[in-house]
Design an enzyme around this catalytic site. Structure first.
Site, PDB file in Angstrom:
ATOM      1  N   ALA A   1       0.865  -1.177   0.000  1.00  0.00           N
ATOM      2  CA  ALA A   1       0.000   0.000   0.000  1.00  0.00           C
ATOM      3  C   ALA A   1       0.901   1.226   0.000  1.00  0.00           C
ATOM      4  O   ALA A   1       2.066   1.141   0.411  1.00  0.00           O
ATOM      5  CB  ALA A   1      -0.871  -0.015   1.246  1.00  0.00           C
TER       6      ALA A   1
ATOM      7  N   GLU B   1      -0.550  -9.362  -0.631  1.00  0.00           N
ATOM      8  CA  GLU B   1      -1.977  -9.644  -0.416  1.00  0.00           C
ATOM      9  C   GLU B   1      -2.746  -9.605  -1.736  1.00  0.00           C
ATOM     10  O   GLU B   1      -3.645 -10.422  -1.978  1.00  0.00           O
ATOM     11  CB  GLU B   1      -2.549  -8.622   0.576  1.00  0.00           C
ATOM     12  CG  GLU B   1      -1.974  -8.823   1.974  1.00  0.00           C
ATOM     13  CD  GLU B   1      -2.299  -7.692   2.930  1.00  0.00           C
ATOM     14  OE1 GLU B   1      -2.189  -6.514   2.547  1.00  0.00           O
ATOM     15  OE2 GLU B   1      -2.673  -7.986   4.079  1.00  0.00           O
TER      16      GLU B   1
END
Ligand code: CO8
Length: 293
Positions: free
Chosen positions: A101, A147
């Protein structure tokens, strides 16, 4: 148990009915026009039936900012609706699939903003996509990048790929499946080791652990992933969708319930033209001509 069986049977029938109701016209979407800021899209394969989405934010090692995740979700929705697309390949650059992220974008977030803004809600589209998605991972797949790869159905890794969940070093924890999907795949001890230390694992270790299904030379990675998509595309898209749902059910439920879901879905394939065609073609010693019905 009888009720569960009924529920699964009706879920499987709903999928078949919904698929049958969709218009049969192949539609090309703006996703193939290349009009994006953070990703690139193209259609590949001999039959032009494999979509390739490339994360394209090289200066930040494909850090997953909001804009990138929104574009990725839109592209997935559009390719998902495109009848001519059988499978989707998701890839990054040779240096990074995605380094997580966007830390700088997340930095000022507060707890109340995360809760009230439903932070990460945009991240679920990958796992919701009905078509098979192959992650072709070169370089870093860290934090949200790891992820993201795990939300895909199959991971192919380039020889120098590195997987890790380094959030712990940033004073946070994985937030998009790192403590859950990783643990289901590699087991508690290895997942704990990765999440609590932030240490990375190599492509070869990822393959050994079952996180990646194949390791290939970096420059052949996307080509191999496209070939895999093409192979999947030789089958009935409808039955592929049902099969993907059945495999995913293994992660969502108990063995007994999963076996019942599988059996009812298997039974449901007998209501499709493609099941009949597949078996007829075998008996007549000819290739099957699937119509996705
Ligand atoms: N976010 C923002 N920018 C990044 C990120 C990132 N995750 N990773 C790299 N960058 C930027 C760097 O800041 C740098 O930018 P600049 O040139 O402007 O300084 C540029 O990319 C190149 O990076 P480096 O110079 O650091 O490159 P190196 O080759 O030296 O190192 C590494 C590569 C090892 C990958 C290093 O960049 C690194 O450690 N990156 C951070 C990895 C990380 O901690 N990821 C986890 C992020 S947190 C997360 O993913 C939480 C997920 C929760 C769910 C999702 C929420 C949305």
């Amino acid at each position: 148990m009888a009720n569960i069986a009924k529920l699964f049977a009706s879920r499987a029938q709903c999928v078949l009915l919904a698929a049958a109701r969709q218009p049969q016209v192949a539609t090309r979407f703006a996703s193939t026009s290349g009009n994006w800021e953070f990703i690139k899209t193209e259609v590949a394969g001999e039959g032009k039936n494999v979509a390739v989405i490339t994360l394209n934010r090289p200066k930040a090692l494909n850090a997953l900012c909001n804009g990138l995740m929104k574009e990725l979700s839109t592209a997935l929705q559009e390719f998902g609706k495109d009848k001519s697309i059988a499978a989707i390949v998701l890839t990054g650059s040779e240096k990074a699939f995605a380094a997580g992220a966007d830390i700088k974008e997340m930095l000022p977030n507060t707890y109340s903003q995360c809760i009230q803004g439903n932070f990460l809600n945009d991240w679920t589209e990958v796992a919701r996509t009905q078509k098979p998605i192959i992650a072709a991972v070169n370089g870093y797949a860290l934090g949200g990048g790891c992820e993201l790869a795990m939300m895909c159905d199959i991971i192919y890794a380039g020889e120098k790929a590195k997987f890790g969940q380094p959030e712990i070093a940033l004073g946070t924890i994985p937030g998009a499946g790192g403590t859950q999907r990783l643990t289901r795949v590699v087991g508690k001890s290895k997942a704990m080791e990765m999440c609590l230390t932030g240490n990375m694992i190599t492509a070869q270790e990822a393959e050994k652990l079952g996180l990646a299904s194949k390791v290939v030379p970096a420059d052949q990675l996307v080509g191999e992933a496209i070939k895999l998509g093409e192979k999947i595309g030789t089958h009935s898209n409808l039955i592929v969708q049902l099969c993907k749902e059945a495999v995913n059910t293994a992660y969502e439920t108990t063995l007994q319930e999963g076996l019942k879901y599988e059996r009812r879905t298997f039974h449901a394939t007998f209501s499709t033209a493609d099941r009949k065609e597949g078996m007829t073609a075998f008996a007549e010693k000819r290739p099957a001509k699937f119509t996705n019905e």
